[in-house]
Design a protein around this motif. Structure first.
Motif, PDB file in Angstrom:
ATOM      1  N   VAL A 114       0.836  -1.204   0.000  1.00  0.00           N
ATOM      2  CA  VAL A 114       0.000   0.000   0.000  1.00  0.00           C
ATOM      3  C   VAL A 114       0.871   1.253   0.000  1.00  0.00           C
ATOM      4  O   VAL A 114       0.514   2.266  -0.610  1.00  0.00           O
ATOM      5  CB  VAL A 114      -0.975  -0.010   1.192  1.00  0.00           C
ATOM      6  CG1 VAL A 114      -1.776   1.284   1.258  1.00  0.00           C
ATOM      7  CG2 VAL A 114      -1.925  -1.205   1.094  1.00  0.00           C
ATOM      8  N   ASP A 115       2.025   1.199   0.643  1.00  0.00           N
ATOM      9  CA  ASP A 115       2.921   2.359   0.657  1.00  0.00           C
ATOM     10  C   ASP A 115       3.388   2.717  -0.752  1.00  0.00           C
ATOM     11  O   ASP A 115       3.528   3.899  -1.075  1.00  0.00           O
ATOM     12  CB  ASP A 115       4.128   2.100   1.558  1.00  0.00           C
ATOM     13  CG  ASP A 115       3.748   2.064   3.030  1.00  0.00           C
ATOM     14  OD1 ASP A 115       2.704   2.647   3.405  1.00  0.00           O
ATOM     15  OD2 ASP A 115       4.496   1.441   3.810  1.00  0.00           O
ATOM     16  N   ALA A 116       3.624   1.731  -1.597  1.00  0.00           N
ATOM     17  CA  ALA A 116       4.033   1.997  -2.982  1.00  0.00           C
ATOM     18  C   ALA A 116       2.905   2.700  -3.741  1.00  0.00           C
ATOM     19  O   ALA A 116       3.159   3.608  -4.532  1.00  0.00           O
ATOM     20  CB  ALA A 116       4.435   0.707  -3.680  1.00  0.00           C
ATOM     21  N   LEU A 117       1.658   2.283  -3.505  1.00  0.00           N
ATOM     22  CA  LEU A 117       0.510   2.963  -4.120  1.00  0.00           C
ATOM     23  C   LEU A 117       0.434   4.404  -3.619  1.00  0.00           C
ATOM     24  O   LEU A 117       0.234   5.336  -4.401  1.00  0.00           O
ATOM     25  CB  LEU A 117      -0.791   2.211  -3.801  1.00  0.00           C
ATOM     26  CG  LEU A 117      -2.097   2.889  -4.211  1.00  0.00           C
ATOM     27  CD1 LEU A 117      -2.173   3.082  -5.722  1.00  0.00           C
ATOM     28  CD2 LEU A 117      -3.288   2.089  -3.710  1.00  0.00           C
ATOM     29  N   ALA A 152       1.154  10.167  -4.478  1.00  0.00           N
ATOM     30  CA  ALA A 152       1.752  11.409  -3.980  1.00  0.00           C
ATOM     31  C   ALA A 152       2.488  12.128  -5.110  1.00  0.00           C
ATOM     32  O   ALA A 152       2.445  13.364  -5.199  1.00  0.00           O
ATOM     33  CB  ALA A 152       2.698  11.109  -2.822  1.00  0.00           C
ATOM     34  N   ARG A 153       3.142  11.357  -5.972  1.00  0.00           N
ATOM     35  CA  ARG A 153       3.806  11.970  -7.130  1.00  0.00           C
ATOM     36  C   ARG A 153       2.778  12.603  -8.065  1.00  0.00           C
ATOM     37  O   ARG A 153       3.009  13.682  -8.602  1.00  0.00           O
ATOM     38  CB  ARG A 153       4.655  10.938  -7.870  1.00  0.00           C
ATOM     39  CG  ARG A 153       5.922  10.551  -7.111  1.00  0.00           C
ATOM     40  CD  ARG A 153       6.888   9.726  -7.955  1.00  0.00           C
ATOM     41  NE  ARG A 153       6.334   8.486  -8.482  1.00  0.00           N
ATOM     42  CZ  ARG A 153       6.283   7.335  -7.824  1.00  0.00           C
ATOM     43  NH1 ARG A 153       6.754   7.257  -6.594  1.00  0.00           N
ATOM     44  NH2 ARG A 153       5.775   6.260  -8.388  1.00  0.00           N
ATOM     45  N   LEU A 154       1.641  11.938  -8.274  1.00  0.00           N
ATOM     46  CA  LEU A 154       0.587  12.518  -9.119  1.00  0.00           C
ATOM     47  C   LEU A 154       0.050  13.821  -8.532  1.00  0.00           C
ATOM     48  O   LEU A 154      -0.248  14.766  -9.254  1.00  0.00           O
ATOM     49  CB  LEU A 154      -0.584  11.533  -9.271  1.00  0.00           C
ATOM     50  CG  LEU A 154      -0.383  10.310 -10.143  1.00  0.00           C
ATOM     51  CD1 LEU A 154      -1.607   9.407 -10.090  1.00  0.00           C
ATOM     52  CD2 LEU A 154      -0.104  10.717 -11.585  1.00  0.00           C
ATOM     53  N   LEU A 155      -0.069  13.861  -7.210  1.00  0.00           N
ATOM     54  CA  LEU A 155      -0.646  15.030  -6.545  1.00  0.00           C
ATOM     55  C   LEU A 155       0.247  16.263  -6.622  1.00  0.00           C
ATOM     56  O   LEU A 155      -0.203  17.368  -6.310  1.00  0.00           O
ATOM     57  CB  LEU A 155      -0.986  14.702  -5.091  1.00  0.00           C
ATOM     58  CG  LEU A 155      -2.177  13.759  -4.910  1.00  0.00           C
ATOM     59  CD1 LEU A 155      -2.309  13.318  -3.466  1.00  0.00           C
ATOM     60  CD2 LEU A 155      -3.462  14.409  -5.405  1.00  0.00           C
TER      61      LEU A 155
END
Length: 138
Positions: free
Chosen positions: A15-18, A23-26
């Motif tokens: 889940v941390d990878a998701l 977070a990069r998209l945001l």
């Protein structure tokens, strides 16, 4: 009537990878998004409180509320379906799920329960998790 979506989270080991990917998209978008070729025919039902349930390591482990479904062009001008999510990731009890292609609808009664606030998310192997639930331990 609300309906959910279930999809494999390709490339994420946990889940941390998701969370890191989103977070990069945001950094460039107001909400996390995901593109698919096919638009859901039951989009209205998904927008009525539906979530995407992400399958990571052969089990549903987390969900996000779907806040919009729209059509956007790809680089070649073809239409894609863009799923827009609430940025909050809600951990769920692990529910084993076999691999599949694309995405599937998920009825509310078949969706795993959310973990309670403060409840630890233990990433057990799906077979052990299912055995514990069947034994009434988990």
């Amino acid at each position: 009537m609300t309906i959910h979506m279930v999809k494999l989270c390709v490339g994420a080991d946990d889940v941390d990878a998701l969370a890191d990917w989103q977070a990069r998209l945001l950094k460039t978008l107001p909400h996390p998004v995901h593109h698919t070729r096919m638009a859901p025919k039951r989009a209205e039902e998904m927008l009525d409180g539906g979530s995407i349930y992400w399958v990571i390591k052969r089990a549903i482990r987390v969900r996000q509320r779907i806040i919009d479904i729209r059509t956007v062009p790809d680089d070649a001008g073809r239409d894609l379906c863009e799923l827009v999510f609430d940025p909050v990731l809600v951990r769920t009890y692990a529910q084993p799920k076999r691999p599949f292609q694309g995405w599937r609808y998920l009825k509310p009664g078949e969706a795993p329960r959310d973990l309670k606030s403060g409840e630890a998310a233990i990433d057990l192997p799906p077979s052990l998790d299912a055995a514990l639930k069947n034994a009434g331990v988990w």
